[in-house]
Design an enzyme around this catalytic site. Structure first.
Site, PDB file in Angstrom:
ATOM      1  N   GLY A  87       6.236   0.937   5.977  1.00  0.00           N
ATOM      2  CA  GLY A  87       7.178   0.035   5.316  1.00  0.00           C
ATOM      3  C   GLY A  87       7.295   0.306   3.830  1.00  0.00           C
ATOM      4  N   CYS A  88       6.174   0.524   3.179  1.00  0.00           N
ATOM      5  CA  CYS A  88       6.173   0.762   1.734  1.00  0.00           C
ATOM      6  C   CYS A  88       6.872   2.072   1.391  1.00  0.00           C
ATOM      7  CB  CYS A  88       4.748   0.737   1.195  1.00  0.00           C
ATOM      8  SG  CYS A  88       3.955  -0.872   1.422  1.00  0.00           S
ATOM      9  N   THR A  89       6.738   3.067   2.247  1.00  0.00           N
ATOM     10  CA  THR A  89       7.408   4.347   2.029  1.00  0.00           C
ATOM     11  C   THR A  89       8.918   4.176   2.161  1.00  0.00           C
ATOM     12  OG1 THR A  89       5.482   5.607   2.737  1.00  0.00           O
ATOM     13  CG2 THR A  89       7.622   6.727   2.864  1.00  0.00           C
ATOM     14  N   LYS A 123       0.818  -1.212   0.000  1.00  0.00           N
ATOM     15  CA  LYS A 123       0.000   0.000   0.000  1.00  0.00           C
ATOM     16  C   LYS A 123       0.852   1.263   0.000  1.00  0.00           C
ATOM     17  CE  LYS A 123      -4.308   1.689   1.525  1.00  0.00           C
ATOM     18  NZ  LYS A 123      -4.648   2.299   0.272  1.00  0.00           N
ATOM     19  N   ALA A 156      10.145   2.251  -1.013  1.00  0.00           N
ATOM     20  CA  ALA A 156      10.113   3.069  -2.233  1.00  0.00           C
ATOM     21  C   ALA A 156      11.163   4.174  -2.194  1.00  0.00           C
ATOM     22  CB  ALA A 156       8.721   3.671  -2.434  1.00  0.00           C
TER      23      ALA A 156
END
Length: 151
Positions: free
Chosen positions: A43-45, A38, A48
């Site tokens: 974590g995804c930030t 998401k 990325a």
């Protein structure tokens, strides 16, 4: 998770700017394709941003970076702008590609069971063959680990 040595399923999806990308567009180049749950989550930030910061080092090794989630094109654009990202983010709202790469599974969090994207990283060679796969990804370390892993 797809096996190393298998042919990577082709796809055509929109990026955060609405441009179409197909895996076959990258024939002759290596592609690091990472699936994440998401946009704009912790974590995804981290994942990325790390890929974005290391993009030039991946390009020096001849590797294109593509992130993919079920978020919308608009969500990806907001994520890109908010985090100042410099990588391609593809939207798979219908879960077609996510399913074909076998990263849509039952997950558990806080006692709840739900379906979601398992954070997974694939490296695909110049001929569309998977040469590395990992579904035990630690978001914050993934980009650095992959940079050290790929040749």
């Amino acid at each position: 998770m797809l096996e190393v040595g298998s042919k990577a399923p082709d796809f055509t999806l929109q990026d955060q700017d609405g441009n179409l990308h197909s895996l076959s567009d990258y024939k002759g180049q290596k592609v690091l394709l990472y699936f994440y749950p998401k946009d704009n989550t912790a974590g995804c930030t981290k994942q990325a941003c790390a890929y974005s910061q290391l993009k030039s080092e991946f390009l020096e090794k001849g590797i294109q970076i593509i992130g993919l989630s079920k978020d919308s094109v608009k969500s990806h654009k907001n994520f890109e702008q908010k985090q100042n990202l410099d990588i391609t983010l593809l939207s798979d709202e219908n879960l077609d590609v996510i399913s074909s790469y076998d990263v849509w599974h039952e997950k558990k969090m806080c006692g709840k069971t739900y379906m979601g994207v398992v954070r997974t990283t694939y490296v695909i060679d110049e001929n569309g063959i998977i040469i590395f796969s990992n579904d035990k990804v630690k978001a914050a370390q993934d980009a650095q680990k992959m940079l050290e892993t790929v040749k």
